[in-house]
Design a protein around this motif. Structure first.
Motif, short mmCIF file in Angstrom:
data_model
loop_
_atom_site.label_atom_id
_atom_site.label_comp_id
_atom_site.label_asym_id
_atom_site.label_seq_id
_atom_site.Cartn_x
_atom_site.Cartn_y
_atom_site.Cartn_z
N ASP A 199 19.39 -33.38 46.74
CA ASP A 199 18.11 -33.63 47.40
C ASP A 199 18.29 -34.14 48.82
O ASP A 199 17.48 -33.86 49.70
N VAL A 200 19.32 -34.95 49.02
CA VAL A 200 19.53 -35.59 50.32
C VAL A 200 21.02 -35.69 50.58
O VAL A 200 21.81 -35.89 49.65
N VAL A 201 21.40 -35.53 51.83
CA VAL A 201 22.81 -35.59 52.23
C VAL A 201 23.05 -36.87 53.02
O VAL A 201 22.30 -37.21 53.94
N TYR A 202 24.11 -37.57 52.64
CA TYR A 202 24.54 -38.77 53.37
C TYR A 202 25.71 -38.38 54.27
O TYR A 202 26.75 -37.92 53.79
N ILE A 203 25.54 -38.53 55.58
CA ILE A 203 26.54 -38.16 56.57
C ILE A 203 27.38 -39.39 56.92
O ILE A 203 26.89 -40.34 57.53
N ALA A 204 28.65 -39.36 56.52
CA ALA A 204 29.55 -40.50 56.75
C ALA A 204 30.74 -40.12 57.62
O ALA A 204 31.73 -40.84 57.68
N ALA A 205 30.65 -38.98 58.31
CA ALA A 205 31.73 -38.51 59.19
C ALA A 205 31.75 -39.34 60.48
O ALA A 205 30.82 -40.09 60.76
N PRO A 206 32.81 -39.22 61.29
CA PRO A 206 32.83 -39.89 62.60
C PRO A 206 31.63 -39.49 63.45
O PRO A 206 31.10 -38.38 63.32
N HIS A 207 31.19 -40.38 64.35
CA HIS A 207 29.92 -40.15 65.03
C HIS A 207 29.93 -38.95 65.96
O HIS A 207 28.86 -38.41 66.26
N THR A 208 31.09 -38.48 66.39
CA THR A 208 31.10 -37.27 67.21
C THR A 208 30.74 -36.03 66.39
O THR A 208 30.45 -34.97 66.97
N LEU A 209 30.74 -36.14 65.08
CA LEU A 209 30.39 -35.02 64.20
C LEU A 209 29.00 -35.15 63.59
O LEU A 209 28.56 -34.26 62.87
N HIS A 210 28.32 -36.24 63.87
CA HIS A 210 27.02 -36.47 63.24
C HIS A 210 26.03 -35.35 63.55
O HIS A 210 25.30 -34.89 62.68
N HIS A 211 25.98 -34.94 64.81
CA HIS A 211 25.02 -33.92 65.21
C HIS A 211 25.25 -32.62 64.44
O HIS A 211 24.32 -32.06 63.86
N LYS A 212 26.47 -32.15 64.42
CA LYS A 212 26.77 -30.90 63.72
C LYS A 212 26.49 -31.01 62.23
O LYS A 212 25.86 -30.13 61.63
N ASN A 213 26.94 -32.11 61.63
CA ASN A 213 26.74 -32.27 60.19
C ASN A 213 25.26 -32.36 59.84
O ASN A 213 24.80 -31.73 58.88
N CYS A 214 24.50 -33.14 60.59
CA CYS A 214 23.07 -33.26 60.35
C CYS A 214 22.35 -31.92 60.55
O CYS A 214 21.50 -31.53 59.76
N LYS A 215 22.73 -31.25 61.62
CA LYS A 215 22.09 -29.97 61.93
C LYS A 215 22.34 -28.95 60.83
O LYS A 215 21.42 -28.24 60.38
N ASP A 216 23.57 -28.89 60.35
CA ASP A 216 23.90 -27.95 59.27
C ASP A 216 23.13 -28.30 58.00
O ASP A 216 22.66 -27.40 57.28
N ALA A 217 23.01 -29.59 57.70
CA ALA A 217 22.28 -30.01 56.51
C ALA A 217 20.80 -29.66 56.62
O ALA A 217 20.19 -29.13 55.67
N LEU A 218 20.20 -29.94 57.77
CA LEU A 218 18.79 -29.64 57.97
C LEU A 218 18.52 -28.14 57.91
O LEU A 218 17.52 -27.70 57.32
N LYS A 219 19.40 -27.37 58.51
CA LYS A 219 19.22 -25.91 58.49
C LYS A 219 19.31 -25.35 57.08
O LYS A 219 18.72 -24.32 56.76
N ALA A 220 20.05 -26.07 56.23
CA ALA A 220 20.16 -25.65 54.82
C ALA A 220 19.00 -26.19 53.98
O ALA A 220 18.95 -25.95 52.76
N GLY A 221 18.08 -26.94 54.60
CA GLY A 221 16.91 -27.42 53.88
C GLY A 221 17.10 -28.75 53.19
O GLY A 221 16.33 -29.09 52.28
N LYS A 222 18.09 -29.54 53.63
CA LYS A 222 18.36 -30.81 52.99
C LYS A 222 17.85 -31.99 53.81
O LYS A 222 17.95 -32.00 55.05
#
Length: 383
Positions: free
Chosen positions: A93-116
């Motif tokens: 239902d929800v994704v918790y992003i715990a990667a280094p902060h330089t990757l937050h944008h990419k990880n969040c964007k990929d999760a949102l694009k997948a509908g999470k």
């Protein structure tokens, strides 16, 4: 009535992810959260082996964390060797992003694009441009997103805000807030994430969000800031660590017009004053928060001095304790996420997206005026 079950996918398997996941396993009733139940259904890492090892560690949890293991919080959890499988898992239902902060944008964007839906560690992004893009995408997709500023949701912060807003201590004058530690920079390899400019290293992005959250809680949310105006940056300064060019310390002076000033600092070269990591100076006395600034459990109210004429005012020192529930204190923010998603809210009233964007703009200005090697570092917005 059965509790609402929120199914979590975990991105990255470092220390912060381990801390967060273990807190999800604590009995919610220990923090009066019987309305929610957290279930971890997917873990993503750089390999299946590392994801499985992370899951095995959670399954072997003891003490307060054993409750979740025994009550099905890890049942059927999938271990994935990449992040895309987490984003596309229908049981998340929800994704918790715990990667280094330089990757937050990419990880969040990929999760949102997948509908999470997304909960992302702080700092929310590397810069404000990334934050703006993510906020726009979350709103376009109709998804919930929040920055994981766990301090906002702990019992003590509500109590402190209530005292300040009540006027019991008189007019608010200023606050100081400090998040410092002796990180032994000279003993670290230059490729360490805290020293590497390419990874957004230095004190500001890693330690700076904590002094800022106290400034926002006390000044930005003060009743006198009626229209929630953003602060002015009156001054900022960064000390440059010569070996790699990142900031070893950063300081900033902010002002909320008609409310007060905040003198904020973060430092990797020495510890701060542990008995006063946050000091709220008011007309009738000081409110002093005991370390750590990320999850304090004690504060004092201290009079300015003995004065018989001030009967009815603050005349004696008081000590207030607000112990956390078992665990590390991160479950409170997870409960907020669950309640928001259950209510079909797209952001948290307690941690609104506009405030995450405000913080990124402040950090951007301090960084770009500081002369470090991260000065011109840009994120991946638009990519």
């Amino acid at each position: 009535m059965s509790p609402f079950t929120l199914r979590w996918g975990i991105i990255s398997t470092g220390n912060i992810a381990n801390t967060f996941c273990k807190d999800l396993l604590v009995d919610p009733s220990t923090r009066k959260a019987d309305d929610v139940f957290h279930k971890i259904t997917a873990i993503g890492s750089r390999s299946v082996n590392s994801a499985q090892s992370f899951l095995n560690n959670l399954n072997s949890s003891q003490d307060h964390f054993r409750w979740g293991v025994s009550n099905g919080a890890l049942d059927g959890c999938s271990a994935y060797g990449n992040y895309d499988q987490v984003y596309n898992d229908p049981n998340v239902d929800v994704v918790y992003i715990a990667a280094p902060h330089t990757l937050h944008h990419k990880n969040c964007k990929d999760a949102l694009k997948a509908g999470k839906n997304v909960l992302c560690e702080k700092p929310f992004t590397l810069d404000a441009e990334e934050a703006e893009e993510l906020i726009g995408l979350a709103r376009e997709k109709g998804l919930f997103m929040m920055e994981a500023v766990w301090t906002r949701f702990q019992p003590i912060t509500y109590a402190i805000q209530e005292i300040i807003a009540s006027g019991r201590l008189g007019k608010l004058k200023r606050i100081t807030a400090d998040n410092s530690l002796d990180f032994k920079l000279d003993d670290r390899v230059e490729s360490h994430r805290m020293l590497d400019p390419a990874l957004g290293g230095g004190a500001l992005l890693d330690l700076g969000p904590y002094p800022l959250v106290w400034a926002l809680l006390i000044l930005h949310h003060h009743p006198n800031n009626v229209d929630r105006s953003s602060p002015k940056i009156l001054n900022s300064y960064q000390t440059i660590y010569g070996r790699t060019g990142v900031d070893s310390a950063s300081r900033m002076l902010l002002e909320w017009d008609g409310v007060g000033q905040a003198d904020l600092r973060c430092d990797l070269t020495c510890h701060g004053y542990m008995d006063g990591v946050v000091i709220v100076t008011c007309e009738e006395g000081d409110l002093v928060v005991v370390a750590p600034p990320s999850k304090p459990q004690t504060f004092h109210i201290i009079p300015h001095g003995p004065d018989p004429s001030r009967q009815g005012k603050v005349i004696e020192k008081e000590t207030h304790h607000y112990p956390l529930s078992p665990g590390h204190g991160m479950a409170y923010e997870a409960d907020e996420v669950a309640r928001c998603i259950q209510a079909n809210k797209k952001e948290s009233d307690r941690m609104p997206l506009e405030e995450s964007l405000m913080v990124m703009r402040i950090l951007d200005e301090v960084r770009r005026n500081g002369g470090t090697k991260t000065k011109d570092l840009r994120g991946t917005a638009g990519q």
